[in-house]
Design a protein around this motif. Structure first.
Motif, PDB file in Angstrom:
ATOM      1  N   ASP A 107       0.825  -1.211   0.000  1.00 41.31           N
ATOM      2  CA  ASP A 107       0.000   0.000   0.000  1.00 41.31           C
ATOM      3  C   ASP A 107       0.854   1.254   0.000  1.00 41.31           C
ATOM      4  N   CYS A 108       1.873   1.203   0.807  1.00 44.23           N
ATOM      5  CA  CYS A 108       2.751   2.360   0.948  1.00 44.23           C
ATOM      6  C   CYS A 108       3.392   2.701  -0.389  1.00 44.23           C
ATOM      7  N   LEU A 109       3.901   1.692  -1.072  1.00 36.99           N
ATOM      8  CA  LEU A 109       4.544   1.914  -2.373  1.00 36.99           C
ATOM      9  C   LEU A 109       3.520   2.357  -3.413  1.00 36.99           C
ATOM     10  N   ALA A 110       2.312   1.798  -3.308  1.00 41.44           N
ATOM     11  CA  ALA A 110       1.268   2.145  -4.282  1.00 41.44           C
ATOM     12  C   ALA A 110       0.819   3.589  -4.086  1.00 41.44           C
ATOM     13  N   ALA A 111       0.771   4.008  -2.839  1.00 43.34           N
ATOM     14  CA  ALA A 111       0.303   5.364  -2.546  1.00 43.34           C
ATOM     15  C   ALA A 111       1.331   6.415  -2.945  1.00 43.34           C
ATOM     16  N   SER A 112       2.595   6.052  -2.769  1.00 45.28           N
ATOM     17  CA  SER A 112       3.649   7.014  -3.086  1.00 45.28           C
ATOM     18  C   SER A 112       3.931   7.036  -4.572  1.00 45.28           C
ATOM     19  N   GLY A 113       4.087   8.211  -5.101  1.00 44.78           N
ATOM     20  CA  GLY A 113       4.371   8.311  -6.522  1.00 44.78           C
ATOM     21  C   GLY A 113       5.808   7.981  -6.851  1.00 44.78           C
ATOM     22  N   LYS A 114       6.663   8.049  -5.859  1.00 43.64           N
ATOM     23  CA  LYS A 114       8.095   7.882  -6.149  1.00 43.64           C
ATOM     24  C   LYS A 114       8.689   6.693  -5.418  1.00 43.64           C
ATOM     25  N   PRO A 115       9.858   6.238  -5.886  1.00 40.36           N
ATOM     26  CA  PRO A 115      10.536   5.108  -5.252  1.00 40.36           C
ATOM     27  C   PRO A 115      10.896   5.436  -3.806  1.00 40.36           C
ATOM     28  N   LEU A 116      10.733   4.475  -2.926  1.00 38.97           N
ATOM     29  CA  LEU A 116      10.989   4.694  -1.505  1.00 38.97           C
ATOM     30  C   LEU A 116      12.067   3.754  -0.985  1.00 38.97           C
ATOM     31  N   GLY A 117      12.797   4.229   0.011  1.00 37.95           N
ATOM     32  CA  GLY A 117      13.768   3.388   0.692  1.00 37.95           C
ATOM     33  C   GLY A 117      13.091   2.625   1.809  1.00 37.95           C
ATOM     34  N   GLU A 124      13.634   2.536   4.949  1.00 38.86           N
ATOM     35  CA  GLU A 124      13.352   3.368   6.123  1.00 38.86           C
ATOM     36  C   GLU A 124      12.135   4.257   5.881  1.00 38.86           C
ATOM     37  N   ASP A 125      12.030   4.824   4.684  1.00 40.14           N
ATOM     38  CA  ASP A 125      10.866   5.639   4.341  1.00 40.14           C
ATOM     39  C   ASP A 125       9.593   4.843   4.558  1.00 40.14           C
ATOM     40  N   ILE A 126       9.597   3.632   4.025  1.00 38.42           N
ATOM     41  CA  ILE A 126       8.422   2.774   4.119  1.00 38.42           C
ATOM     42  C   ILE A 126       8.115   2.467   5.576  1.00 38.42           C
ATOM     43  N   PHE A 127       9.145   2.126   6.310  1.00 33.80           N
ATOM     44  CA  PHE A 127       9.031   1.826   7.732  1.00 33.80           C
ATOM     45  C   PHE A 127       8.364   2.974   8.481  1.00 33.80           C
ATOM     46  N   LEU A 128       8.840   4.190   8.243  1.00 31.68           N
ATOM     47  CA  LEU A 128       8.308   5.359   8.946  1.00 31.68           C
ATOM     48  C   LEU A 128       6.869   5.653   8.543  1.00 31.68           C
ATOM     49  N   GLN A 129       6.590   5.564   7.255  1.00 34.34           N
ATOM     50  CA  GLN A 129       5.236   5.860   6.786  1.00 34.34           C
ATOM     51  C   GLN A 129       4.221   4.888   7.353  1.00 34.34           C
ATOM     52  N   ILE A 130       4.627   3.634   7.476  1.00 35.86           N
ATOM     53  CA  ILE A 130       3.709   2.638   8.025  1.00 35.86           C
ATOM     54  C   ILE A 130       3.462   2.913   9.497  1.00 35.86           C
ATOM     55  N   GLN A 131       4.502   3.295  10.195  1.00 33.78           N
ATOM     56  CA  GLN A 131       4.341   3.615  11.610  1.00 33.78           C
ATOM     57  C   GLN A 131       3.434   4.820  11.802  1.00 33.78           C
ATOM     58  N   GLU A 132       3.560   5.791  10.916  1.00 33.81           N
ATOM     59  CA  GLU A 132       2.712   6.987  11.024  1.00 33.81           C
ATOM     60  C   GLU A 132       1.240   6.635  10.900  1.00 33.81           C
ATOM     61  N   ARG A 133       0.965   5.627  10.127  1.00 34.84           N
ATOM     62  CA  ARG A 133      -0.423   5.197   9.957  1.00 34.84           C
ATOM     63  C   ARG A 133      -0.902   4.385  11.155  1.00 34.84           C
ATOM     64  N   GLY A 134      -0.053   4.250  12.143  1.00 33.79           N
ATOM     65  CA  GLY A 134      -0.463   3.566  13.366  1.00 33.79           C
ATOM     66  C   GLY A 134      -0.191   2.075  13.362  1.00 33.79           C
ATOM     67  N   LEU A 146      11.663  -2.892  11.004  1.00 31.93           N
ATOM     68  CA  LEU A 146      12.484  -2.548   9.834  1.00 31.93           C
ATOM     69  C   LEU A 146      12.956  -3.812   9.115  1.00 31.93           C
ATOM     70  N   ALA A 147      13.366  -4.807   9.868  1.00 29.49           N
ATOM     71  CA  ALA A 147      13.838  -6.058   9.261  1.00 29.49           C
ATOM     72  C   ALA A 147      12.743  -6.685   8.408  1.00 29.49           C
ATOM     73  N   THR A 148      11.519  -6.553   8.862  1.00 24.88           N
ATOM     74  CA  THR A 148      10.402  -7.097   8.099  1.00 24.88           C
ATOM     75  C   THR A 148      10.219  -6.343   6.796  1.00 24.88           C
ATOM     76  N   ARG A 163      21.689   4.239  -0.765  1.00 29.72           N
ATOM     77  CA  ARG A 163      20.626   3.435  -0.153  1.00 29.72           C
ATOM     78  C   ARG A 163      19.676   2.957  -1.238  1.00 29.72           C
ATOM     79  N   ALA A 164      19.199   1.747  -1.086  1.00 31.67           N
ATOM     80  CA  ALA A 164      18.342   1.172  -2.120  1.00 31.67           C
ATOM     81  C   ALA A 164      16.933   1.747  -2.038  1.00 31.67           C
TER      82      ALA A 164
END
Lengths: 141, 141
Positions: free
Chosen positions: A27-37, A39-49, A54-56, A79-80
């Motif tokens: 969902d996170c990648l689909a919502a974002s228009g741009k490529p994410l690292g 950590e970005d994904i990790f933080l965005q998911i946490q923000e959504r509660g 991170l390992a996951t 960073r990838a």
DNA sequence: GTAGCTGCAAAGCATTTGCATTACT
DNA sequence: AGTAATGCAAATGCTTTGCAGCTAC
């Protein structure tokens, strides 16, 4: 939830489990228009509660990449970054060095000219990377 | 010593010092046909009997990159590779996933079609990356 | 002589891994 | 129920940095 549905199905079809965490990453990648690292994904998911490790995130991205659902982007070699693969069109991006945004490139060099005519005989092409860097309209001011 | 000469001069022209270590890094990249990682360079220099520190290799590559004499290659996203920039032709490579060798691509997508016709107005292009992956003749057997 | 480089060792980050626990199917 | 996936924490590996000594100019 919305756009990611096709990816949910793809996972299931391949015999992989559809977990809350995997859905969240997709969902996170689909919502974002741009490529994410990762950590970005990790933080965005946490923000959504939603809680996630991170390992996951890393493991999920690995899995999705193996299944061809996600592709690594070279934008920043330190960073990838990852982006969902789209069915028809290749993943080619223009990256703004100013704001970091990315825009799709409606052009694929490999599609336009067959590789066979450019490479020696008996070579096989399995993939390619094509990215353009510069400044977008806003940052040019 | 041979091919690297132009790069030695370039360094001097920019007011940078021409040290044994910097020469060694340049020579190493000039001698190798393919992009090398910092560790590769470090080991090759040691094999030639010259002492050098890994940190120095990293710093030298950084410096050379800043001066536009060397370019990072994305081939393997898990470690940075570097290649000497050549004057006339861009750096585009074909990488063999079998043996790891690289071959020059005699084709640059940005040269062939102006980016301006592919991007929205008021965008500026400053650089690009184009790499092709596959298998070479030998590995296809 | 002096700023710019190098070596060394320690620190920094992104990414990976082992193992016990949890939760899809 | 059974196995795959997750969380946690430690480990790994590439890369960077601080500082003292060295060297190209």
């Amino acid at each position: 939830m919305s756009q990611g549905n096709a990816f949910y199905c793809a996972l299931k079809k391949k015999g992989l489990r559809l977990t809350v965490q995997r859905k969240a990453v997709i969902d996170c990648l689909a919502a974002s228009g741009k490529p994410l690292g990762a950590e970005d994904i990790f933080l965005q998911i946490q923000e959504r509660g939603l809680g996630i490790n991170l390992a996951t995130v890393y493991r999920t991205l690995d899995t999705l990449a193996e299944e061809g659902l996600v592709e690594q982007v070279a934008m920043d070699l330190s960073r990838a970054r990852y982006a969902l693969c789209r069915e028809r069109q290749h993943l080619h991006h223009f990256f703004c060095l100013g704001c970091g945004e990315s825009y799709d490139l409606p052009y694929c060099p490999v599609k336009e000219r067959s590789m066979e005519e450019l490479l020696p005989e008996a070579y096989t092409v399995t993939g390619h990377r094509y990215e353009v860097y510069g400044y977008c309209r806003r940052c040019n001011a």
